[in-house]
Design a protein around this motif. Structure first.
Motif, PDB file in Angstrom:
ATOM      1  N   ILE A   1      23.739  97.582  21.250  1.00 14.82           N
ATOM      2  CA  ILE A   1      24.815  97.596  22.224  1.00 14.82           C
ATOM      3  C   ILE A   1      26.055  98.142  21.543  1.00 14.82           C
ATOM      4  CG2 ILE A   1      26.211  96.161  23.774  1.00 14.82           C
ATOM      5  CD1 ILE A   1      23.879  94.023  23.350  1.00 14.82           C
TER       6      ILE A   1
ATOM      7  N   MET B   1      24.812 101.207  26.046  1.00 12.50           N
ATOM      8  CA  MET B   1      23.554 100.929  25.352  1.00 12.50           C
ATOM      9  C   MET B   1      23.227 102.120  24.459  1.00 12.50           C
ATOM     10  SD  MET B   1      22.897  97.992  26.493  1.00 12.50           S
ATOM     11  CE  MET B   1      21.340  97.802  25.674  1.00 12.50           C
TER      12      MET B   1
ATOM     13  N   GLY C   1      17.664  91.924  29.256  1.00 14.86           N
ATOM     14  CA  GLY C   1      18.019  92.878  30.294  1.00 14.86           C
ATOM     15  C   GLY C   1      19.479  93.271  30.197  1.00 14.86           C
ATOM     16  N   GLU C   2      19.929  94.032  31.198  1.00 13.47           N
ATOM     17  CA  GLU C   2      21.308  94.505  31.217  1.00 13.47           C
ATOM     18  C   GLU C   2      22.315  93.364  31.225  1.00 13.47           C
ATOM     19  OE1 GLU C   2      23.151  97.592  33.814  1.00 13.47           O
ATOM     20  OE2 GLU C   2      21.089  98.359  33.787  1.00 13.47           O
ATOM     21  N   SER C   3      22.013  92.305  31.963  1.00 12.64           N
ATOM     22  CA  SER C   3      22.955  91.184  32.027  1.00 12.64           C
ATOM     23  C   SER C   3      23.099  90.517  30.658  1.00 12.64           C
ATOM     24  CB  SER C   3      22.524  90.167  33.078  1.00 12.64           C
ATOM     25  OG  SER C   3      21.279  89.590  32.736  1.00 12.64           O
TER      26      SER C   3
ATOM     27  N   ALA D   1      22.868  92.137  27.803  1.00 13.99           N
ATOM     28  CA  ALA D   1      23.706  93.053  27.024  1.00 13.99           C
ATOM     29  C   ALA D   1      25.175  92.861  27.374  1.00 13.99           C
ATOM     30  CB  ALA D   1      23.279  94.498  27.281  1.00 13.99           C
ATOM     31  N   ARG D   2      25.475  92.704  28.655  1.00 19.66           N
ATOM     32  CA  ARG D   2      26.870  92.479  29.069  1.00 19.66           C
ATOM     33  C   ARG D   2      27.394  91.155  28.499  1.00 19.66           C
ATOM     34  NH1 ARG D   2      24.893  94.609  33.841  1.00 19.66           N
ATOM     35  NH2 ARG D   2      24.651  92.544  34.769  1.00 19.66           N
TER      36      ARG D   2
END
Length: 146
Positions: A47, A57, A83-85, A87-88
Protein backbone atom coordinates in the motif's frame (compact mmCIF):
# COMPACT_ATOMS: atom_id res chain seq x y z
CA UNK A 1 -6.52 -35.86 13.96
CA UNK A 2 -3.49 -35.14 11.80
CA UNK A 3 -1.51 -31.96 11.47
CA UNK A 4 -3.07 -31.48 8.02
CA UNK A 5 -6.42 -30.92 9.79
CA UNK A 6 -4.92 -28.17 11.96
CA UNK A 7 -3.75 -24.65 11.27
CA UNK A 8 -1.29 -22.55 13.16
CA UNK A 9 -2.17 -19.14 14.54
CA UNK A 10 -2.86 -16.53 11.85
CA UNK A 11 -1.34 -13.08 12.31
CA UNK A 12 -1.06 -9.87 10.36
CA UNK A 13 1.59 -7.21 10.28
CA UNK A 14 1.68 -3.78 8.70
CA UNK A 15 5.24 -2.63 8.13
CA UNK A 16 5.82 0.93 6.94
CA UNK A 17 8.87 2.00 4.93
CA UNK A 18 10.15 5.27 3.52
CA UNK A 19 9.46 4.96 -0.22
CA UNK A 20 13.12 4.69 -1.16
CA UNK A 21 13.88 2.00 1.45
CA UNK A 22 11.52 -0.77 0.30
CA UNK A 23 14.14 -2.58 -1.75
CA UNK A 24 13.26 -6.23 -1.22
CA UNK A 25 15.65 -7.38 1.52
CA UNK A 26 12.68 -7.54 3.90
CA UNK A 27 10.84 -9.72 1.38
CA UNK A 28 13.91 -11.95 1.10
CA UNK A 29 13.95 -12.41 4.89
CA UNK A 30 10.25 -13.34 4.72
CA UNK A 31 11.01 -15.79 1.90
CA UNK A 32 13.63 -17.39 4.15
CA UNK A 33 11.01 -17.93 6.88
CA UNK A 34 8.73 -19.56 4.32
CA UNK A 35 11.48 -21.84 2.99
CA UNK A 36 12.32 -22.95 6.55
CA UNK A 37 8.65 -23.78 7.23
CA UNK A 38 8.25 -21.14 9.94
CA UNK A 39 5.39 -19.24 8.27
CA UNK A 40 3.05 -19.49 5.28
CA UNK A 41 2.01 -16.21 3.67
CA UNK A 42 -1.69 -16.11 2.94
CA UNK A 43 -1.93 -12.53 1.68
CA UNK A 44 0.53 -9.77 0.94
CA UNK A 45 -0.33 -6.37 -0.43
CA UNK A 46 1.75 -3.25 -0.77
CA UNK A 47 0.00 0.00 0.00
CA UNK A 48 1.28 3.45 -0.82
CA UNK A 49 0.38 6.77 0.73
CA UNK A 50 1.28 9.80 -1.36
CA UNK A 51 2.58 13.10 0.09
CA UNK A 52 -0.97 14.49 -0.20
CA UNK A 53 -2.39 11.57 1.84
CA UNK A 54 -4.02 9.79 -1.08
CA UNK A 55 -3.81 5.99 -1.05
CA UNK A 56 -2.74 3.68 -3.85
CA UNK A 57 -2.07 -0.02 -4.27
CA UNK A 58 1.25 -1.23 -5.66
CA UNK A 59 0.70 -3.77 -8.43
CA UNK A 60 3.49 -6.31 -8.02
CA UNK A 61 2.92 -7.62 -11.56
CA UNK A 62 3.83 -4.27 -13.16
CA UNK A 63 7.31 -4.06 -14.70
CA UNK A 64 8.09 -1.01 -12.52
CA UNK A 65 7.69 -3.21 -9.40
CA UNK A 66 11.05 -4.86 -10.14
CA UNK A 67 12.70 -2.16 -8.01
CA UNK A 68 10.99 -3.80 -5.01
CA UNK A 69 13.20 -6.86 -5.36
CA UNK A 70 11.86 -10.10 -3.86
CA UNK A 71 8.46 -8.51 -3.11
CA UNK A 72 7.47 -9.21 -6.72
CA UNK A 73 7.56 -12.93 -5.88
CA UNK A 74 4.51 -12.36 -3.66
CA UNK A 75 2.34 -11.05 -6.51
CA UNK A 76 0.15 -14.16 -6.30
CA UNK A 77 -0.11 -14.29 -2.50
CA UNK A 78 -3.84 -13.67 -2.34
CA UNK A 79 -6.14 -15.87 -0.27
CA UNK A 80 -8.99 -13.39 -0.39
CA UNK A 81 -8.73 -12.50 3.29
CA UNK A 82 -7.52 -8.97 2.46
CA UNK A 83 -9.53 -6.52 0.42
CA UNK A 84 -9.71 -2.85 -0.48
CA UNK A 85 -11.37 -1.91 2.80
CA UNK A 86 -8.45 -3.51 4.68
CA UNK A 87 -5.99 -1.45 2.62
CA UNK A 88 -7.91 1.75 3.42
CA UNK A 89 -7.99 0.88 7.12
CA UNK A 90 -4.26 0.09 7.12
CA UNK A 91 -3.48 3.36 5.35
CA UNK A 92 -5.00 5.30 8.25
CA UNK A 93 -2.05 4.15 10.37
CA UNK A 94 0.50 5.13 7.71
CA UNK A 95 2.41 8.38 7.43
CA UNK A 96 2.24 10.33 4.17
CA UNK A 97 4.83 9.55 1.49
CA UNK A 98 5.44 5.95 2.59
CA UNK A 99 4.90 2.40 1.42
CA UNK A 100 3.69 -0.41 3.65
CA UNK A 101 3.51 -4.17 3.39
CA UNK A 102 0.31 -5.64 4.81
CA UNK A 103 0.90 -9.35 5.37
CA UNK A 104 -1.35 -12.11 6.70
CA UNK A 105 0.60 -15.21 7.62
CA UNK A 106 0.12 -18.55 9.33
CA UNK A 107 2.58 -19.59 12.02
CA UNK A 108 3.23 -23.05 10.58
CA UNK A 109 5.84 -23.81 13.24
CA UNK A 110 2.94 -24.12 15.72
CA UNK A 111 0.91 -26.73 13.83
CA UNK A 112 2.35 -29.81 15.64
CA UNK A 113 1.89 -28.08 19.00
CA UNK A 114 -1.72 -27.10 18.20
CA UNK A 115 -2.48 -30.62 16.95
CA UNK A 116 -1.06 -32.20 20.13
CA UNK A 117 -3.02 -29.82 22.34
CA UNK A 118 -6.27 -30.49 20.48
CA UNK A 119 -5.73 -34.26 20.57
CA UNK A 120 -5.55 -33.97 24.34
CA UNK A 121 -8.70 -31.83 24.60
CA UNK A 122 -6.90 -28.50 24.76
CA UNK A 123 -8.70 -25.41 23.49
CA UNK A 124 -7.20 -21.97 23.08
CA UNK A 125 -9.05 -19.67 25.48
CA UNK A 126 -6.83 -16.56 25.32
CA UNK A 127 -4.04 -15.23 23.18
CA UNK A 128 -2.13 -11.97 22.83
CA UNK A 129 1.00 -10.68 21.22
CA UNK A 130 3.51 -8.52 23.08
CA UNK A 131 5.30 -6.17 20.66
CA UNK A 132 9.04 -6.81 20.50
CA UNK A 133 9.74 -3.15 21.26
CA UNK A 134 7.83 -3.47 24.55
CA UNK A 135 9.86 -6.53 25.53
CA UNK A 136 13.14 -4.83 24.62
CA UNK A 137 12.20 -1.75 26.67
CA UNK A 138 11.28 -3.94 29.67
CA UNK A 139 14.56 -5.86 29.42
CA UNK A 140 16.52 -2.61 29.10
CA UNK A 141 14.76 -1.29 32.21
CA UNK A 142 15.70 -4.48 34.10
CA UNK A 143 19.34 -4.09 33.01
CA UNK A 144 19.50 -0.60 34.49
CA UNK A 145 18.18 -1.79 37.87
CA UNK A 146 20.70 -4.61 38.25
Amino acid sequence: MTTTDVHGPIDFVLIEFPKDRLTGSTAQALMDLIERGVVRVLDLMLIGKAPDGSIFMVDLTEPSAKELGAFVEFAGARSGLLGESDAREAAVAMRDDTLAALIIYENTWAIPFVAAARENGGELIASARIPATDVMEALDALDTTI
